[in-house]
Motif scaffolding. Structure first.
Motif, PDB file in Angstrom:
ATOM      1  N   ALA A 128       0.832  -1.205   0.000  1.00 55.11           N
ATOM      2  CA  ALA A 128       0.000   0.000   0.000  1.00 55.11           C
ATOM      3  C   ALA A 128       0.868   1.257   0.000  1.00 55.11           C
ATOM      4  O   ALA A 128       1.069   1.880   1.036  1.00 55.11           O
ATOM      5  CB  ALA A 128      -0.938  -0.011   1.194  1.00 55.11           C
ATOM      6  N   CYS A 129       1.378   1.621  -1.173  1.00 50.71           N
ATOM      7  CA  CYS A 129       2.146   2.869  -1.284  1.00 50.71           C
ATOM      8  C   CYS A 129       1.230   4.067  -1.040  1.00 50.71           C
ATOM      9  O   CYS A 129       1.636   5.053  -0.452  1.00 50.71           O
ATOM     10  CB  CYS A 129       2.791   2.984  -2.664  1.00 50.71           C
ATOM     11  N   ASP A 130      -0.011   3.959  -1.524  1.00 53.13           N
ATOM     12  CA  ASP A 130      -1.020   4.999  -1.328  1.00 53.13           C
ATOM     13  C   ASP A 130      -2.276   4.318  -0.789  1.00 53.13           C
ATOM     14  O   ASP A 130      -2.892   3.505  -1.481  1.00 53.13           O
ATOM     15  CB  ASP A 130      -1.317   5.709  -2.657  1.00 53.13           C
ATOM     16  N   ALA A 131      -2.644   4.631   0.430  1.00 60.79           N
ATOM     17  CA  ALA A 131      -3.774   3.969   1.091  1.00 60.79           C
ATOM     18  C   ALA A 131      -5.105   4.203   0.368  1.00 60.79           C
ATOM     19  O   ALA A 131      -6.043   3.435   0.552  1.00 60.79           O
ATOM     20  CB  ALA A 131      -3.880   4.449   2.530  1.00 60.79           C
ATOM     21  N   ALA A 132      -5.186   5.229  -0.481  1.00 59.93           N
ATOM     22  CA  ALA A 132      -6.424   5.527  -1.194  1.00 59.93           C
ATOM     23  C   ALA A 132      -6.630   4.637  -2.420  1.00 59.93           C
ATOM     24  O   ALA A 132      -7.727   4.581  -2.972  1.00 59.93           O
ATOM     25  CB  ALA A 132      -6.458   6.999  -1.609  1.00 59.93           C
ATOM     26  N   THR A 133      -5.603   3.925  -2.835  1.00 57.12           N
ATOM     27  CA  THR A 133      -5.705   3.075  -4.031  1.00 57.12           C
ATOM     28  C   THR A 133      -6.615   1.881  -3.770  1.00 57.12           C
ATOM     29  O   THR A 133      -6.494   1.209  -2.747  1.00 57.12           O
ATOM     30  CB  THR A 133      -4.312   2.569  -4.458  1.00 57.12           C
ATOM     31  N   ASN A 134      -7.524   1.621  -4.737  1.00 57.71           N
ATOM     32  CA  ASN A 134      -8.418   0.476  -4.625  1.00 57.71           C
ATOM     33  C   ASN A 134      -8.289  -0.516  -5.774  1.00 57.71           C
ATOM     34  O   ASN A 134      -8.652  -1.677  -5.619  1.00 57.71           O
ATOM     35  CB  ASN A 134      -9.867   0.945  -4.497  1.00 57.71           C
ATOM     36  N   SER A 135      -7.808  -0.073  -6.944  1.00 59.78           N
ATOM     37  CA  SER A 135      -7.594  -1.002  -8.048  1.00 59.78           C
ATOM     38  C   SER A 135      -6.310  -0.620  -8.777  1.00 59.78           C
ATOM     39  O   SER A 135      -5.815   0.513  -8.657  1.00 59.78           O
ATOM     40  CB  SER A 135      -8.787  -1.037  -9.007  1.00 59.78           C
ATOM     41  N   GLU A 136      -5.778  -1.602  -9.532  1.00 56.78           N
ATOM     42  CA  GLU A 136      -4.460  -1.398 -10.127  1.00 56.78           C
ATOM     43  C   GLU A 136      -4.292  -2.288 -11.354  1.00 56.78           C
ATOM     44  O   GLU A 136      -4.885  -3.359 -11.433  1.00 56.78           O
ATOM     45  CB  GLU A 136      -3.402  -1.758  -9.076  1.00 56.78           C
ATOM     46  N   ILE A 137      -3.481  -1.821 -12.276  1.00 59.39           N
ATOM     47  CA  ILE A 137      -3.044  -2.639 -13.402  1.00 59.39           C
ATOM     48  C   ILE A 137      -1.545  -2.422 -13.559  1.00 59.39           C
ATOM     49  O   ILE A 137      -1.063  -1.289 -13.446  1.00 59.39           O
ATOM     50  CB  ILE A 137      -3.796  -2.313 -14.710  1.00 59.39           C
ATOM     51  N   VAL A 138      -0.815  -3.508 -13.783  1.00 57.76           N
ATOM     52  CA  VAL A 138       0.632  -3.429 -13.974  1.00 57.76           C
ATOM     53  C   VAL A 138       1.000  -4.249 -15.206  1.00 57.76           C
ATOM     54  O   VAL A 138       0.647  -5.425 -15.296  1.00 57.76           O
ATOM     55  CB  VAL A 138       1.406  -3.935 -12.744  1.00 57.76           C
ATOM     56  N   VAL A 139       1.705  -3.590 -16.125  1.00 58.83           N
ATOM     57  CA  VAL A 139       2.114  -4.202 -17.389  1.00 58.83           C
ATOM     58  C   VAL A 139       3.635  -4.359 -17.393  1.00 58.83           C
ATOM     59  O   VAL A 139       4.352  -3.362 -17.305  1.00 58.83           O
ATOM     60  CB  VAL A 139       1.670  -3.325 -18.581  1.00 58.83           C
ATOM     61  N   PRO A 140       4.136  -5.603 -17.509  1.00 57.34           N
ATOM     62  CA  PRO A 140       5.587  -5.778 -17.601  1.00 57.34           C
ATOM     63  C   PRO A 140       6.098  -5.296 -18.957  1.00 57.34           C
ATOM     64  O   PRO A 140       5.410  -5.420 -19.972  1.00 57.34           O
ATOM     65  CB  PRO A 140       5.771  -7.285 -17.445  1.00 57.34           C
ATOM     66  N   MET A 141       7.306  -4.760 -18.961  1.00 60.40           N
ATOM     67  CA  MET A 141       7.920  -4.245 -20.180  1.00 60.40           C
ATOM     68  C   MET A 141       9.194  -5.045 -20.445  1.00 60.40           C
ATOM     69  O   MET A 141      10.145  -4.960 -19.677  1.00 60.40           O
ATOM     70  CB  MET A 141       8.211  -2.759 -20.023  1.00 60.40           C
ATOM     71  N   VAL A 142       9.163  -5.810 -21.520  1.00 61.12           N
ATOM     72  CA  VAL A 142      10.257  -6.728 -21.835  1.00 61.12           C
ATOM     73  C   VAL A 142      10.806  -6.380 -23.218  1.00 61.12           C
ATOM     74  O   VAL A 142      10.038  -6.108 -24.149  1.00 61.12           O
ATOM     75  CB  VAL A 142       9.756  -8.192 -21.807  1.00 61.12           C
ATOM     76  N   LYS A 143      12.127  -6.385 -23.338  1.00 62.82           N
ATOM     77  CA  LYS A 143      12.779  -6.150 -24.628  1.00 62.82           C
ATOM     78  C   LYS A 143      13.886  -7.187 -24.776  1.00 62.82           C
ATOM     79  O   LYS A 143      14.692  -7.360 -23.862  1.00 62.82           O
ATOM     80  CB  LYS A 143      13.356  -4.739 -24.699  1.00 62.82           C
ATOM     81  N   ASN A 144      13.896  -7.876 -25.927  1.00 61.85           N
ATOM     82  CA  ASN A 144      14.890  -8.931 -26.169  1.00 61.85           C
ATOM     83  C   ASN A 144      14.927  -9.937 -25.021  1.00 61.85           C
ATOM     84  O   ASN A 144      15.991 -10.324 -24.552  1.00 61.85           O
ATOM     85  CB  ASN A 144      16.275  -8.334 -26.409  1.00 61.85           C
ATOM     86  N   ASP A 145      13.748 -10.309 -24.550  1.00 60.11           N
ATOM     87  CA  ASP A 145      13.567 -11.284 -23.476  1.00 60.11           C
ATOM     88  C   ASP A 145      14.146 -10.833 -22.129  1.00 60.11           C
ATOM     89  O   ASP A 145      14.351 -11.639 -21.239  1.00 60.11           O
ATOM     90  CB  ASP A 145      14.147 -12.642 -23.881  1.00 60.11           C
ATOM     91  N   GLN A 146      14.401  -9.540 -21.992  1.00 58.20           N
ATOM     92  CA  GLN A 146      14.918  -8.987 -20.735  1.00 58.20           C
ATOM     93  C   GLN A 146      13.875  -8.059 -20.124  1.00 58.20           C
ATOM     94  O   GLN A 146      13.331  -7.191 -20.818  1.00 58.20           O
ATOM     95  CB  GLN A 146      16.206  -8.197 -20.980  1.00 58.20           C
ATOM     96  N   LEU A 147      13.608  -8.217 -18.832  1.00 61.98           N
ATOM     97  CA  LEU A 147      12.707  -7.311 -18.132  1.00 61.98           C
ATOM     98  C   LEU A 147      13.361  -5.942 -18.038  1.00 61.98           C
ATOM     99  O   LEU A 147      14.501  -5.813 -17.574  1.00 61.98           O
ATOM    100  CB  LEU A 147      12.401  -7.847 -16.735  1.00 61.98           C
ATOM    101  N   ILE A 148      12.675  -4.920 -18.494  1.00 62.06           N
ATOM    102  CA  ILE A 148      13.185  -3.544 -18.467  1.00 62.06           C
ATOM    103  C   ILE A 148      12.534  -2.752 -17.331  1.00 62.06           C
ATOM    104  O   ILE A 148      13.198  -2.033 -16.601  1.00 62.06           O
ATOM    105  CB  ILE A 148      12.898  -2.821 -19.807  1.00 62.06           C
ATOM    106  N   ALA A 149      11.212  -2.922 -17.202  1.00 61.72           N
ATOM    107  CA  ALA A 149      10.449  -2.117 -16.244  1.00 61.72           C
ATOM    108  C   ALA A 149       9.033  -2.668 -16.169  1.00 61.72           C
ATOM    109  O   ALA A 149       8.687  -3.624 -16.865  1.00 61.72           O
ATOM    110  CB  ALA A 149      10.420  -0.654 -16.703  1.00 61.72           C
ATOM    111  N   VAL A 150       8.224  -2.034 -15.337  1.00 57.98           N
ATOM    112  CA  VAL A 150       6.779  -2.265 -15.356  1.00 57.98           C
ATOM    113  C   VAL A 150       6.084  -0.907 -15.423  1.00 57.98           C
ATOM    114  O   VAL A 150       6.592   0.088 -14.902  1.00 57.98           O
ATOM    115  CB  VAL A 150       6.271  -3.065 -14.129  1.00 57.98           C
TER     116      VAL A 150
END
Length: 149
Positions: A99-121
């Motif tokens: 809970a980084c922000d207690a007001a958050t109730n829903s979330e979506i996280v998309v992984p970002m991969v390039k050349n089979d390497q995780l770069i970020a989300v």
């Protein structure tokens, strides 16, 4: 404008905005601002960069955020570890939610991969429940792919 039309416009804007730009931080900065200002009910839009085996806070728009997230922890860490988009209608029901922000109730996280390497989300939060769905996942993945080209 319906959700598909809004995302089609956002995809065009993102593509134009990032054309010819290859700096990852600059791209993340502009895309987080674009998403935050253009998507309804979004309280946070940002990136966590994968470095040295953990996720580290990157460019974002919204309230202050957690700075370090371990792989497999919370929604972001789960998306990074599994390399699968996480759509969470109620974060309070997600085991291990951070809970980084207690007001958050829903979330979506998309992984970002390039050349089979995780770069970020790409992480979007909402103070409303069940804000995100498969349409969001589809278009956010396309937008995220533009960032890491």
């Amino acid at each position: 404008m319906n959700k598909h039309e809004n995302y089609q416009l956002l995809l065009k804007q993102a593509s134009s905005l990032l054309a010819g730009e290859h700096d990852l931080i600059a791209n993340m900065s502009n895309i987080s601002a674009l998403l935050f200002s253009s998507l309804p009910n979004v309280s946070y839009a940002g990136f966590y960069r994968y470095q040295d085996g953990e996720l580290i806070l990157g460019p974002f728009q919204g309230p202050v955020a957690c700075m370090h997230i371990n792989l497999g922890k919370g929604v972001c860490g789960t998306a990074a570890a599994t390399r699968q988009t996480q759509i969470v209608p109620d974060v309070h029901q997600f085991a291990g939610h951070i809970a980084c922000d207690a007001a958050t109730n829903s979330e979506i996280v998309v992984p970002m991969v390039k050349n089979d390497q995780l770069i970020a989300v790409l992480d979007l939060d909402s103070n409303d429940f069940a804000t995100f769905d498969e349409v969001d996942a589809e278009y956010l993945a396309k937008i995220a792919k533009l960032v890491v080209v």
